[in-house]
Design a protein around this motif. Sequence first.
Motif, PDB file in Angstrom:
ATOM      1  N   TYR A 123       0.832  -1.203   0.000  1.00 59.39           N
ATOM      2  CA  TYR A 123       0.000   0.000   0.000  1.00 59.39           C
ATOM      3  C   TYR A 123       0.865   1.250   0.000  1.00 59.39           C
ATOM      4  O   TYR A 123       1.859   1.322   0.711  1.00 59.39           O
ATOM      5  CB  TYR A 123      -0.890   0.045   1.250  1.00 59.39           C
ATOM      6  N   GLN A 124       0.414   2.240  -0.777  1.00 54.64           N
ATOM      7  CA  GLN A 124       1.079   3.539  -0.815  1.00 54.64           C
ATOM      8  C   GLN A 124      -0.003   4.611  -0.885  1.00 54.64           C
ATOM      9  O   GLN A 124      -0.977   4.466  -1.630  1.00 54.64           O
ATOM     10  CB  GLN A 124       2.001   3.616  -2.030  1.00 54.64           C
ATOM     11  N   VAL A 125       0.158   5.671  -0.098  1.00 56.93           N
ATOM     12  CA  VAL A 125      -0.847   6.738  -0.033  1.00 56.93           C
ATOM     13  C   VAL A 125      -0.691   7.671  -1.230  1.00 56.93           C
ATOM     14  O   VAL A 125       0.395   8.201  -1.477  1.00 56.93           O
ATOM     15  CB  VAL A 125      -0.713   7.536   1.283  1.00 56.93           C
ATOM     16  N   LEU A 126      -1.785   7.876  -1.964  1.00 56.95           N
ATOM     17  CA  LEU A 126      -1.800   8.868  -3.043  1.00 56.95           C
ATOM     18  C   LEU A 126      -2.208  10.231  -2.482  1.00 56.95           C
ATOM     19  O   LEU A 126      -1.626  11.247  -2.808  1.00 56.95           O
ATOM     20  CB  LEU A 126      -2.777   8.449  -4.149  1.00 56.95           C
ATOM     21  N   SER A 127      -3.232  10.228  -1.640  1.00 55.18           N
ATOM     22  CA  SER A 127      -3.670  11.448  -0.951  1.00 55.18           C
ATOM     23  C   SER A 127      -4.401  11.038   0.323  1.00 55.18           C
ATOM     24  O   SER A 127      -4.962   9.954   0.396  1.00 55.18           O
ATOM     25  CB  SER A 127      -4.590  12.280  -1.845  1.00 55.18           C
ATOM     26  N   GLY A 128      -4.358  11.910   1.315  1.00 46.94           N
ATOM     27  CA  GLY A 128      -4.994  11.607   2.586  1.00 46.94           C
ATOM     28  C   GLY A 128      -3.987  11.141   3.616  1.00 46.94           C
ATOM     29  O   GLY A 128      -2.802  11.469   3.536  1.00 46.94           O
ATOM     30  N   ALA A 129      -4.464  10.338   4.577  1.00 51.23           N
ATOM     31  CA  ALA A 129      -3.588   9.877   5.661  1.00 51.23           C
ATOM     32  C   ALA A 129      -4.110   8.570   6.243  1.00 51.23           C
ATOM     33  O   ALA A 129      -5.311   8.391   6.419  1.00 51.23           O
ATOM     34  CB  ALA A 129      -3.496  10.930   6.756  1.00 51.23           C
ATOM     35  N   ILE A 130      -3.178   7.672   6.550  1.00 53.68           N
ATOM     36  CA  ILE A 130      -3.473   6.378   7.172  1.00 53.68           C
ATOM     37  C   ILE A 130      -2.767   6.320   8.519  1.00 53.68           C
ATOM     38  O   ILE A 130      -1.596   6.681   8.627  1.00 53.68           O
ATOM     39  CB  ILE A 130      -2.980   5.206   6.287  1.00 53.68           C
ATOM     40  N   LYS A 131      -3.495   5.835   9.523  1.00 61.11           N
ATOM     41  CA  LYS A 131      -2.917   5.634  10.851  1.00 61.11           C
ATOM     42  C   LYS A 131      -2.827   4.128  11.086  1.00 61.11           C
ATOM     43  O   LYS A 131      -3.802   3.411  10.921  1.00 61.11           O
ATOM     44  CB  LYS A 131      -3.824   6.286  11.895  1.00 61.11           C
ATOM     45  N   MET A 132      -1.633   3.659  11.473  1.00 56.56           N
ATOM     46  CA  MET A 132      -1.485   2.272  11.902  1.00 56.56           C
ATOM     47  C   MET A 132      -1.421   2.274  13.417  1.00 56.56           C
ATOM     48  O   MET A 132      -0.655   3.043  14.004  1.00 56.56           O
ATOM     49  CB  MET A 132      -0.250   1.628  11.283  1.00 56.56           C
ATOM     50  N   ASN A 133      -2.262   1.431  14.052  1.00 60.92           N
ATOM     51  CA  ASN A 133      -2.348   1.445  15.500  1.00 60.92           C
ATOM     52  C   ASN A 133      -2.661   0.068  16.074  1.00 60.92           C
ATOM     53  O   ASN A 133      -3.036  -0.855  15.358  1.00 60.92           O
ATOM     54  CB  ASN A 133      -3.400   2.456  15.957  1.00 60.92           C
ATOM     55  N   ASN A 134      -2.485  -0.023  17.391  1.00 56.87           N
ATOM     56  CA  ASN A 134      -2.869  -1.194  18.187  1.00 56.87           C
ATOM     57  C   ASN A 134      -3.572  -0.664  19.429  1.00 56.87           C
ATOM     58  O   ASN A 134      -3.475   0.522  19.749  1.00 56.87           O
ATOM     59  CB  ASN A 134      -1.647  -1.995  18.674  1.00 56.87           C
ATOM     60  N   TYR A 135      -4.227  -1.573  20.138  1.00 59.38           N
ATOM     61  CA  TYR A 135      -4.830  -1.232  21.420  1.00 59.38           C
ATOM     62  C   TYR A 135      -4.300  -2.201  22.460  1.00 59.38           C
ATOM     63  O   TYR A 135      -4.198  -3.400  22.202  1.00 59.38           O
ATOM     64  CB  TYR A 135      -6.359  -1.319  21.347  1.00 59.38           C
ATOM     65  N   ASN A 136      -3.970  -1.676  23.648  1.00 65.41           N
ATOM     66  CA  ASN A 136      -3.497  -2.566  24.711  1.00 65.41           C
ATOM     67  C   ASN A 136      -4.695  -3.185  25.435  1.00 65.41           C
ATOM     68  O   ASN A 136      -5.847  -2.924  25.074  1.00 65.41           O
ATOM     69  CB  ASN A 136      -2.542  -1.843  25.668  1.00 65.41           C
ATOM     70  N   ASP A 137      -4.431  -3.986  26.463  1.00 67.44           N
ATOM     71  CA  ASP A 137      -5.492  -4.682  27.195  1.00 67.44           C
ATOM     72  C   ASP A 137      -6.485  -3.730  27.850  1.00 67.44           C
ATOM     73  O   ASP A 137      -7.626  -4.105  28.098  1.00 67.44           O
ATOM     74  CB  ASP A 137      -4.888  -5.600  28.266  1.00 67.44           C
ATOM     75  N   LYS A 138      -6.055  -2.501  28.132  1.00 67.39           N
ATOM     76  CA  LYS A 138      -6.935  -1.518  28.757  1.00 67.39           C
ATOM     77  C   LYS A 138      -7.714  -0.711  27.726  1.00 67.39           C
ATOM     78  O   LYS A 138      -8.480   0.169  28.067  1.00 67.39           O
ATOM     79  CB  LYS A 138      -6.121  -0.565  29.633  1.00 67.39           C
ATOM     80  N   GLY A 139      -7.483  -0.996  26.449  1.00 66.32           N
ATOM     81  CA  GLY A 139      -8.173  -0.267  25.390  1.00 66.32           C
ATOM     82  C   GLY A 139      -7.511   1.019  24.975  1.00 66.32           C
ATOM     83  O   GLY A 139      -8.068   1.794  24.193  1.00 66.32           O
ATOM     84  N   ASN A 140      -6.294   1.275  25.480  1.00 70.56           N
ATOM     85  CA  ASN A 140      -5.559   2.484  25.097  1.00 70.56           C
ATOM     86  C   ASN A 140      -4.905   2.298  23.736  1.00 70.56           C
ATOM     87  O   ASN A 140      -4.275   1.272  23.479  1.00 70.56           O
ATOM     88  CB  ASN A 140      -4.490   2.819  26.142  1.00 70.56           C
ATOM     89  N   GLU A 141      -5.041   3.306  22.906  1.00 67.64           N
ATOM     90  CA  GLU A 141      -4.474   3.254  21.563  1.00 67.64           C
ATOM     91  C   GLU A 141      -2.981   3.537  21.593  1.00 67.64           C
ATOM     92  O   GLU A 141      -2.525   4.430  22.293  1.00 67.64           O
ATOM     93  CB  GLU A 141      -5.168   4.286  20.671  1.00 67.64           C
ATOM     94  N   MET A 142      -2.230   2.774  20.796  1.00 63.74           N
ATOM     95  CA  MET A 142      -0.804   3.028  20.579  1.00 63.74           C
ATOM     96  C   MET A 142      -0.620   3.196  19.074  1.00 63.74           C
ATOM     97  O   MET A 142      -0.836   2.253  18.312  1.00 63.74           O
ATOM     98  CB  MET A 142       0.029   1.868  21.104  1.00 63.74           C
ATOM     99  N   ILE A 143      -0.256   4.395  18.639  1.00 62.18           N
ATOM    100  CA  ILE A 143      -0.067   4.660  17.216  1.00 62.18           C
ATOM    101  C   ILE A 143       1.319   4.189  16.808  1.00 62.18           C
ATOM    102  O   ILE A 143       2.319   4.576  17.403  1.00 62.18           O
ATOM    103  CB  ILE A 143      -0.262   6.148  16.892  1.00 62.18           C
ATOM    104  N   GLN A 144       1.358   3.352  15.800  1.00 65.31           N
ATOM    105  CA  GLN A 144       2.625   2.844  15.272  1.00 65.31           C
ATOM    106  C   GLN A 144       3.195   3.771  14.203  1.00 65.31           C
ATOM    107  O   GLN A 144       4.389   3.794  13.974  1.00 65.31           O
ATOM    108  CB  GLN A 144       2.428   1.430  14.695  1.00 65.31           C
TER     109      GLN A 144
END
Length: 195
Positions: A34-55
């Motif tokens: 995948y390669q972005v032509l326009s816009g933005a993509i966020k890659m993330n995970n969530y821990n056991d508490k539901g907190n987001e971690m952006i990669q």
Amino acid sequence: MIDVATLREHGAVEKKLARGELLFLEGDPAVFYYQVLSGAIKMNNYNDKGNEMIQGIFRDGQSFGEPAILGGFPFPANAEALEPTSLICLEKHMFFEMLKAQPEIGIELLGVISKRLQFKAMIAKEMSGHEAEHRIMALLRYLKKNAEVEEEYRVNITRQAIASLVGLRVETVIRAIGELKKRGLVKVRNRKIYL
């Protein structure tokens, strides 16, 4: 990153995503480059508490998810559109054919992945034992350096994204940015951060 015409020559197709739409989930098989032509993509995970971690956040011209394709493992994170986004997508087997035909693309790709590893190492170092202001300034300086901007740099990620990238709560980031502003290390205009 990779010339769009080259990707199209090898069979790449365009895909559009609405804001908030998921492209893939953590654990899904990696079957496309995948390669972005326009816009933005966020890659993330969530821990056991539901907190987001952006990669990572990927914008125009940037690719993402390549380690999973090259390493032959499932995607290690989710991919979500932060805004209306257009992507160019190339099937895995066609991606490998392109790399065989044009090895210089693979060398360039190694450089991109190496810079991401450098970023991960920097974040890991800055998160261990440093206070919030230090973590945030390390991230902002890295972003400015990567943007190759000599003059004033406008930070184009949200306070929530900053929090997720450096392992803080958004409330802590808001307070820390206020403190950094008082100390003259950052400027804030119309709720945007400048360095």
